[in-house]
Design an enzyme around this catalytic site. Sequence first.
Site, PDB file in Angstrom:
ATOM      1  N   ASP A 186      -0.618   1.228  11.167  1.00  0.00           N
ATOM      2  CA  ASP A 186       0.279   1.930  10.212  1.00  0.00           C
ATOM      3  C   ASP A 186       0.401   3.427  11.017  1.00  0.00           C
ATOM      4  O   ASP A 186       0.104   4.495  10.600  1.00  0.00           O
ATOM      5  CB  ASP A 186      -0.010   1.988   8.989  1.00  0.00           C
ATOM      6  CG  ASP A 186      -0.246   0.833   8.132  1.00  0.00           C
ATOM      7  OD1 ASP A 186       0.782   0.090   8.458  1.00  0.00           O
ATOM      8  OD2 ASP A 186      -1.114   0.531   7.719  1.00  0.00           O
ATOM      9  N   LYS A 216      -1.986  -5.986  13.074  1.00  0.00           N
ATOM     10  CA  LYS A 216      -0.626  -6.383  12.441  1.00  0.00           C
ATOM     11  C   LYS A 216       0.257  -5.355  12.452  1.00  0.00           C
ATOM     12  O   LYS A 216      -0.303  -3.993  12.589  1.00  0.00           O
ATOM     13  CB  LYS A 216      -1.180  -6.223  10.768  1.00  0.00           C
ATOM     14  CG  LYS A 216       0.076  -6.713   9.938  1.00  0.00           C
ATOM     15  CD  LYS A 216      -0.272  -6.820   8.372  1.00  0.00           C
ATOM     16  CE  LYS A 216      -0.618  -5.525   7.921  1.00  0.00           C
ATOM     17  NZ  LYS A 216       0.630  -4.678   7.499  1.00  0.00           N
ATOM     18  N   LYS A 266       7.735  -9.795   6.478  1.00  0.00           N
ATOM     19  CA  LYS A 266       8.093 -10.342   5.047  1.00  0.00           C
ATOM     20  C   LYS A 266       9.525 -10.760   4.891  1.00  0.00           C
ATOM     21  O   LYS A 266      10.384 -10.504   4.101  1.00  0.00           O
ATOM     22  CB  LYS A 266       7.786  -9.331   3.999  1.00  0.00           C
ATOM     23  CG  LYS A 266       6.126  -9.017   4.081  1.00  0.00           C
ATOM     24  CD  LYS A 266       6.037  -7.960   3.043  1.00  0.00           C
ATOM     25  CE  LYS A 266       4.611  -7.625   2.983  1.00  0.00           C
ATOM     26  NZ  LYS A 266       4.200  -6.576   4.009  1.00  0.00           N
ATOM     27  N   HIS A 289      13.036 -12.105   3.916  1.00  0.00           N
ATOM     28  CA  HIS A 289      13.446 -12.694   2.484  1.00  0.00           C
ATOM     29  C   HIS A 289      14.960 -12.552   2.668  1.00  0.00           C
ATOM     30  O   HIS A 289      15.495 -11.712   2.316  1.00  0.00           O
ATOM     31  CB  HIS A 289      13.089 -11.519   1.555  1.00  0.00           C
ATOM     32  CG  HIS A 289      13.108 -12.423   0.083  1.00  0.00           C
ATOM     33  ND1 HIS A 289      12.744 -11.823  -1.018  1.00  0.00           N
ATOM     34  CD2 HIS A 289      13.845 -13.196  -0.274  1.00  0.00           C
ATOM     35  CE1 HIS A 289      13.201 -12.331  -1.925  1.00  0.00           C
ATOM     36  NE2 HIS A 289      13.897 -13.275  -1.706  1.00  0.00           N
ATOM     37  N   ILE A 324      18.775 -15.306   3.097  1.00  0.00           N
ATOM     38  CA  ILE A 324      19.458 -16.707   2.982  1.00  0.00           C
ATOM     39  C   ILE A 324      18.884 -17.623   4.136  1.00  0.00           C
ATOM     40  O   ILE A 324      18.084 -16.945   5.076  1.00  0.00           O
ATOM     41  CB  ILE A 324      21.046 -16.789   3.171  1.00  0.00           C
ATOM     42  CG1 ILE A 324      21.287 -16.294   4.647  1.00  0.00           C
ATOM     43  CG2 ILE A 324      21.709 -15.934   2.251  1.00  0.00           C
ATOM     44  CD1 ILE A 324      22.770 -16.261   4.832  1.00  0.00           C
ATOM     45  N   THR A 359       0.030  -6.894  -3.294  1.00  0.00           N
ATOM     46  CA  THR A 359      -1.456  -6.461  -3.649  1.00  0.00           C
ATOM     47  C   THR A 359      -1.285  -5.254  -4.702  1.00  0.00           C
ATOM     48  O   THR A 359      -2.102  -4.774  -5.257  1.00  0.00           O
ATOM     49  CB  THR A 359      -2.355  -6.394  -2.898  1.00  0.00           C
ATOM     50  OG1 THR A 359      -1.944  -5.534  -1.738  1.00  0.00           O
ATOM     51  CG2 THR A 359      -2.702  -7.657  -1.969  1.00  0.00           C
ATOM     52  N   ARG A 368     -11.500  -3.417   2.004  1.00  0.00           N
ATOM     53  CA  ARG A 368     -12.178  -2.241   2.284  1.00  0.00           C
ATOM     54  C   ARG A 368     -13.606  -2.360   2.279  1.00  0.00           C
ATOM     55  O   ARG A 368     -14.138  -2.765   1.362  1.00  0.00           O
ATOM     56  CB  ARG A 368     -11.495  -1.311   1.452  1.00  0.00           C
ATOM     57  CG  ARG A 368      -9.938  -0.752   1.660  1.00  0.00           C
ATOM     58  CD  ARG A 368      -9.394   0.304   0.772  1.00  0.00           C
ATOM     59  NE  ARG A 368      -8.226   0.537   1.002  1.00  0.00           N
ATOM     60  CZ  ARG A 368      -7.563   1.171   1.876  1.00  0.00           C
ATOM     61  NH1 ARG A 368      -8.496   2.001   2.527  1.00  0.00           N
ATOM     62  NH2 ARG A 368      -6.196   1.336   1.941  1.00  0.00           N
ATOM     63  N   GLN A 380      -3.519   0.456  -2.650  1.00  0.00           N
ATOM     64  CA  GLN A 380      -3.751  -1.090  -3.058  1.00  0.00           C
ATOM     65  C   GLN A 380      -4.647  -1.107  -4.275  1.00  0.00           C
ATOM     66  O   GLN A 380      -5.203  -0.159  -4.643  1.00  0.00           O
ATOM     67  CB  GLN A 380      -4.709  -1.737  -2.055  1.00  0.00           C
ATOM     68  CG  GLN A 380      -4.214  -1.772  -0.399  1.00  0.00           C
ATOM     69  CD  GLN A 380      -3.042  -2.824  -0.151  1.00  0.00           C
ATOM     70  OE1 GLN A 380      -2.737  -3.327  -1.050  1.00  0.00           O
ATOM     71  NE2 GLN A 380      -2.603  -2.807   0.729  1.00  0.00           N
ATOM     72  N   GLY A 427      -7.091  -1.555   7.157  1.00  0.00           N
ATOM     73  CA  GLY A 427      -6.395  -0.595   7.831  1.00  0.00           C
ATOM     74  C   GLY A 427      -7.091   0.611   8.090  1.00  0.00           C
ATOM     75  O   GLY A 427      -7.726   0.693   8.959  1.00  0.00           O
TER      76      GLY A 427
END
EC number: 4.1.1.23
Length: 245
Positions: free
Chosen positions: A22, A44, A73, A75, A77, A131, A192, A201, A221
């Site tokens: 991140d 990731k 993620k 999302h 059609i 989450t 964690r 989270q 993370g």
Amino acid sequence: MTSTAITSSRAVTSSPVVVALDYDNRDKALAFVDRIDPRDCRLKVGKEMFTLLGPQFVRDLHQRGFEVFLDLKFHDIPNTTARAVAAAAELGVWMVNVHASGGARMMTAAREALLPFGKEAPLLIAVTVLTSMEASDLQDLGITLSPADYAAKLAALTQRCGLDGVVCSAQEAVRFKQEMGQAFKLVTPGIRPQGSEAGDQRRIMTPEQAQAAGVDYMVIGRPVTQSADPAATLRAINVSLSKEA
């Protein structure tokens, strides 16, 4: 059809740890990556980094030997989602995800888009309930089920569509493994080590608890990326997991 990334140079890791990158700066991200070993984790890449740095950043990680979970993620059609998933496969990522709430036709189209890639296709998983969401958040959307029950409903749909697994909270892992079998992969954020802050989270567990619950891949993370010695932190996590296995 084959992916454009060269896979032979990537390290093979048995670690279930996926480190969430991140960062808003390429140099800082790669400086961190160069301090850790691809045998100790996967990485990731999410929406912020991919939007800022693009596919080349994923290639940079591949060149350093890391397998990549592209956490976008999707999302949309069915046709658009299928094309996006195929593009991720062309990039050579290890795992890619879609939102289960996109429905059966969307998830089926995504799965079928990966068929030409054969054994080189990435794992395709679906997001159930984020989450960070609690019952009150679902109620705001008109969903009266609890987060656990709604996640289970979406996970069952995901399995019927032939995907490899789901993103879920560690609390749901035991139920999902019992209902969907060991082959159905569970990927869990919000993991964690003991003593870490919860951050944004809400439903969290330690790595040892997650492994005991049946989680296959655990996303960690800041406890790693903000560690003074991230390589040592990763090794300690992996050692603790090997003791619990």
